[in-house]
Design a protein around this motif. Structure first.
Motif, PDB file in Angstrom:
ATOM      1  N   UNK A   1      52.502   5.678  63.122  1.00 45.64           N
ATOM      2  CA  UNK A   1      53.786   6.105  63.675  1.00 45.64           C
ATOM      3  C   UNK A   1      53.726   6.029  65.201  1.00 45.64           C
ATOM      4  N   UNK A   2      54.863   5.672  65.791  1.00 46.16           N
ATOM      5  CA  UNK A   2      54.941   5.576  67.246  1.00 46.16           C
ATOM      6  C   UNK A   2      56.385   5.797  67.668  1.00 46.16           C
ATOM      7  N   UNK A   3      56.586   6.482  68.780  1.00 52.18           N
ATOM      8  CA  UNK A   3      57.931   6.841  69.240  1.00 52.18           C
ATOM      9  C   UNK A   3      58.460   5.785  70.202  1.00 52.18           C
ATOM     10  N   UNK A   4      59.805   5.695  70.263  1.00 52.03           N
ATOM     11  CA  UNK A   4      60.460   4.750  71.152  1.00 52.03           C
ATOM     12  C   UNK A   4      61.755   5.361  71.663  1.00 52.03           C
ATOM     13  N   UNK A   5      62.299   4.763  72.718  1.00 51.36           N
ATOM     14  CA  UNK A   5      63.482   5.330  73.366  1.00 51.36           C
ATOM     15  C   UNK A   5      64.750   5.131  72.555  1.00 51.36           C
ATOM     16  N   UNK A   6      64.847   4.038  71.797  1.00 50.42           N
ATOM     17  CA  UNK A   6      66.051   3.787  70.999  1.00 50.42           C
ATOM     18  C   UNK A   6      65.686   2.935  69.804  1.00 50.42           C
ATOM     19  N   UNK A   7      66.697   2.588  69.005  1.00 54.20           N
ATOM     20  CA  UNK A   7      66.454   1.872  67.757  1.00 54.20           C
ATOM     21  C   UNK A   7      65.919   0.463  68.008  1.00 54.20           C
ATOM     22  N   UNK A   8      66.424  -0.219  69.027  1.00 50.70           N
ATOM     23  CA  UNK A   8      65.950  -1.570  69.312  1.00 50.70           C
ATOM     24  C   UNK A   8      64.480  -1.572  69.716  1.00 50.70           C
ATOM     25  N   UNK A   9      64.101  -0.646  70.602  1.00 49.20           N
ATOM     26  CA  UNK A   9      62.698  -0.561  71.005  1.00 49.20           C
ATOM     27  C   UNK A   9      61.813  -0.179  69.826  1.00 49.20           C
ATOM     28  N   UNK A  10      62.306   0.715  68.958  1.00 45.67           N
ATOM     29  CA  UNK A  10      61.515   1.127  67.792  1.00 45.67           C
ATOM     30  C   UNK A  10      61.267  -0.054  66.859  1.00 45.67           C
TER      31      UNK A  10
ATOM     32  N   UNK B   1      83.839   9.989  56.319  1.00 47.55           N
ATOM     33  CA  UNK B   1      84.104  11.397  56.079  1.00 47.55           C
ATOM     34  C   UNK B   1      83.868  11.798  54.634  1.00 47.55           C
ATOM     35  N   UNK B   2      83.519  10.822  53.781  1.00 41.34           N
ATOM     36  CA  UNK B   2      83.361  11.123  52.357  1.00 41.34           C
ATOM     37  C   UNK B   2      81.994  10.764  51.805  1.00 41.34           C
ATOM     38  N   UNK B   3      81.217   9.912  52.518  1.00 38.28           N
ATOM     39  CA  UNK B   3      79.922   9.486  52.003  1.00 38.28           C
ATOM     40  C   UNK B   3      78.851   9.653  53.077  1.00 38.28           C
ATOM     41  N   UNK B   4      77.604   9.877  52.650  1.00 39.04           N
ATOM     42  CA  UNK B   4      76.528  10.048  53.645  1.00 39.04           C
ATOM     43  C   UNK B   4      76.131   8.716  54.277  1.00 39.04           C
ATOM     44  N   UNK B   5      75.730   8.771  55.514  1.00 38.89           N
ATOM     45  CA  UNK B   5      75.237   7.608  56.241  1.00 38.89           C
ATOM     46  C   UNK B   5      74.282   8.105  57.318  1.00 38.89           C
ATOM     47  N   UNK B   6      73.485   7.189  57.846  1.00 36.53           N
ATOM     48  CA  UNK B   6      72.518   7.538  58.893  1.00 36.53           C
ATOM     49  C   UNK B   6      73.086   7.159  60.253  1.00 36.53           C
ATOM     50  N   UNK B   7      73.053   8.102  61.180  1.00 30.09           N
ATOM     51  CA  UNK B   7      73.455   7.845  62.563  1.00 30.09           C
ATOM     52  C   UNK B   7      72.242   8.096  63.447  1.00 30.09           C
ATOM     53  N   UNK B   8      71.624   7.008  63.861  1.00 26.61           N
ATOM     54  CA  UNK B   8      70.394   7.127  64.639  1.00 26.61           C
ATOM     55  C   UNK B   8      70.643   7.502  66.090  1.00 26.61           C
ATOM     56  N   UNK B   9      71.886   7.517  66.526  1.00 25.95           N
ATOM     57  CA  UNK B   9      72.199   7.847  67.920  1.00 25.95           C
ATOM     58  C   UNK B   9      72.654   9.288  68.087  1.00 25.95           C
ATOM     59  N   UNK B  10      72.961   9.967  67.005  1.00 25.29           N
ATOM     60  CA  UNK B  10      73.452  11.338  67.118  1.00 25.29           C
ATOM     61  C   UNK B  10      72.291  12.269  67.452  1.00 25.29           C
ATOM     62  N   UNK B  11      72.507  13.154  68.424  1.00 24.21           N
ATOM     63  CA  UNK B  11      71.443  14.058  68.840  1.00 24.21           C
ATOM     64  C   UNK B  11      70.428  13.391  69.740  1.00 24.21           C
ATOM     65  N   UNK B  12      70.716  12.209  70.236  1.00 28.83           N
ATOM     66  CA  UNK B  12      69.777  11.484  71.089  1.00 28.83           C
ATOM     67  C   UNK B  12      69.404  10.158  70.461  1.00 28.83           C
ATOM     68  N   UNK B  13      69.057   9.194  71.270  1.00 25.47           N
ATOM     69  CA  UNK B  13      68.739   7.856  70.767  1.00 25.47           C
ATOM     70  C   UNK B  13      67.263   7.665  70.451  1.00 25.47           C
ATOM     71  N   UNK B  14      66.404   8.665  70.740  1.00 31.98           N
ATOM     72  CA  UNK B  14      64.972   8.515  70.531  1.00 31.98           C
ATOM     73  C   UNK B  14      64.653   8.469  69.038  1.00 31.98           C
ATOM     74  N   UNK B  15      63.700   7.598  68.681  1.00 30.45           N
ATOM     75  CA  UNK B  15      63.312   7.415  67.289  1.00 30.45           C
ATOM     76  C   UNK B  15      61.796   7.310  67.182  1.00 30.45           C
ATOM     77  N   UNK B  16      61.299   7.552  65.969  1.00 33.39           N
ATOM     78  CA  UNK B  16      59.891   7.360  65.662  1.00 33.39           C
ATOM     79  C   UNK B  16      59.773   6.265  64.613  1.00 33.39           C
ATOM     80  N   UNK B  17      59.122   5.168  64.988  1.00 31.84           N
ATOM     81  CA  UNK B  17      58.949   4.051  64.069  1.00 31.84           C
ATOM     82  C   UNK B  17      57.726   4.237  63.185  1.00 31.84           C
ATOM     83  N   UNK B  18      57.755   3.632  62.011  1.00 34.26           N
ATOM     84  CA  UNK B  18      56.688   3.773  61.021  1.00 34.26           C
ATOM     85  C   UNK B  18      56.251   2.402  60.541  1.00 34.26           C
ATOM     86  N   UNK B  19      54.920   2.212  60.417  1.00 28.53           N
ATOM     87  CA  UNK B  19      54.343   0.979  59.897  1.00 28.53           C
ATOM     88  C   UNK B  19      53.362   1.358  58.790  1.00 28.53           C
ATOM     89  N   UNK B  20      53.517   0.770  57.605  1.00 30.61           N
ATOM     90  CA  UNK B  20      52.618   0.994  56.474  1.00 30.61           C
ATOM     91  C   UNK B  20      51.755  -0.243  56.265  1.00 30.61           C
TER      92      UNK B  20
END
Length: 367
Positions: free
Chosen positions: A302-311, A235-254
């Motif tokens: 870049x490529x999309x996946x259903x959740x963080x593990x798949x990404x 409640x006091x510091x920023x953090x990333x929640x990859x599941x909020x608003x849906x579990x879908x993610x876009x992975x990135x490879x450089x």
């Protein structure tokens, strides 16, 4: 002889009644479970067998104690102990029954909905409410038991009421962090900012929220380590929640490649590879050149996946595939290590060669 038999009869009779009642309750729950397979509540309620037996045993001993006619000096203390045991057994029974009802409710809700996030939110809320109610019941039961066992503390409590304000202020200051974590836990439970099962990135670590208590939150990191931190952190510091608003993610490879890289062919191969990969959810993909330096270019896939593990798995697979394809079909596209001699190195080497040449000529002249 009668003075010995009477207490034994009372004791063993109470034990027999208690065991029989526990077995009767367990048999009724088994019968209900067999005839109502659509609900898990009867099987879950079998957890209350031990507290039911403890409660019935304490009540029966308390009621049958006068029949033993022991006439001891500690009769009042013994009856107070039995009363306190009955109260603690009743609290134990309430907690077990509430746990069974809450778990049954969660299972039924999970069976009716496909929204995993709502199930995780309900599990988080039920868990925190259970801990709060359990803490209140335990503290209250302990206070009642102390007052029953030590009646002299009642007068002491009356005299302490005058200084209750000062004690409250001191306790509030001393428990400030605990109270802040408690309020933060309630905000998390009912504010839907983070739930059990969410994928988060905290302090640079990626993991899954495993447990939320009244004071601490535990994150299971990808390598099975546990990161424990106070609930107030969220409640006091920023953090990333990859599941909020849906579990879908876009992975990135450089990829850092040579300027001669056939980018259109690489883009086409990426699309062909993704179409056959089970962890790509077919929402979006892309491959572009994002930067260029005098020695190489930076290609972003870049490529999309259903959740963080798949990404994560998809990113690793795409990185390996693109590098392998370039090494087999376009090895010149891989980055090269510059081996040209710099101006400073050339100068030093020329000076060294000149010095060696003059020394050789001098030696020959001497000969």
């Amino acid at each position: 002889m009668e003075d010995v038999l009477r207490p034994l009869i009372v004791l063993f009779g109470t034990v027999a009644i208690t065991v029989s009642a526990g077995l009767l309750v367990d048999g009724m729950l088994r019968y209900s479970a067999r005839h109502r397979p659509d609900t898990h509540l009867p099987m879950l309620l079998r957890r209350v067998q031990s507290p039911v037996q403890a409660l019935l045993g304490a009540i029966a001993l308390h009621a049958a104690y006068p029949l033993a006619e022991l006439n001891l000096r500690q009769d009042a203390v013994i009856r107070n102990i039995l009363a306190a045991a009955a109260i603690m057994a009743a609290v134990w029974l309430v907690i077990r029954a509430a746990d069974a009802v809450a778990e049954n409710m969660l299972r039924r809700y999970a069976g009716r909905t496909n929204e995993i996030s709502r199930v995780r939110q309900l599990r988080t809320q039920l868990g925190l409410v259970r801990r709060i109610v359990t803490s209140v019941l335990v503290v209250t039961t302990a206070a009642v038991a102390i007052l029953l066992l030590f009646p002299s503390l009642r007068t002491l409590g009356t005299s302490l009421l005058a200084s209750a304000g000062v004690i409250g202020i001191i306790a509030g200051v001393a428990a400030q962090s605990t109270l802040s974590n408690l309020m933060a836990g309630l905000q998390i439970a009912f504010g839907d900012s983070v739930k059990i099962g969410d994928t988060v990135v905290v302090e640079g670590e990626w993991g899954t929220v495993e447990e939320i208590t009244l004071a601490f939150l535990t994150v299971r990191i990808w390598d099975d380590r546990r990161l424990t931190m106070p609930v107030s952190y969220f409640n006091s510091k920023p953090y990333e929640n990859w599941s909020r608003g849906g579990s879908q993610l876009t992975g990135t490879v450089f990829l850092h490649l040579d300027h001669s890289t056939p980018v259109p062919l690489l883009r086409e191969h990426l699309h062909d590879y993704l179409r056959d990969h089970p962890e790509w959810d077919r929402r979006n993909w892309n491959l572009v050149v994002t930067d260029s330096t005098p020695t190489n270019i930076v290609v972003r896939a870049t490529m999309s996946a259903a959740d963080a593990d798949d990404a994560w798995n998809l990113r690793c697979a795409v990185r390996e595939e693109l590098l392998d394809w370039l090494g087999r079909h376009h090895p010149h596209a891989l980055p090269k290590i510059p081996t040209a001699i710099t101006d400073a190195d050339g100068e030093r080497r020329a000076m060294a060669m000149a010095a060696n040449g003059s020394g050789d000529s001098g030696s020959r002249d001497g000969e």
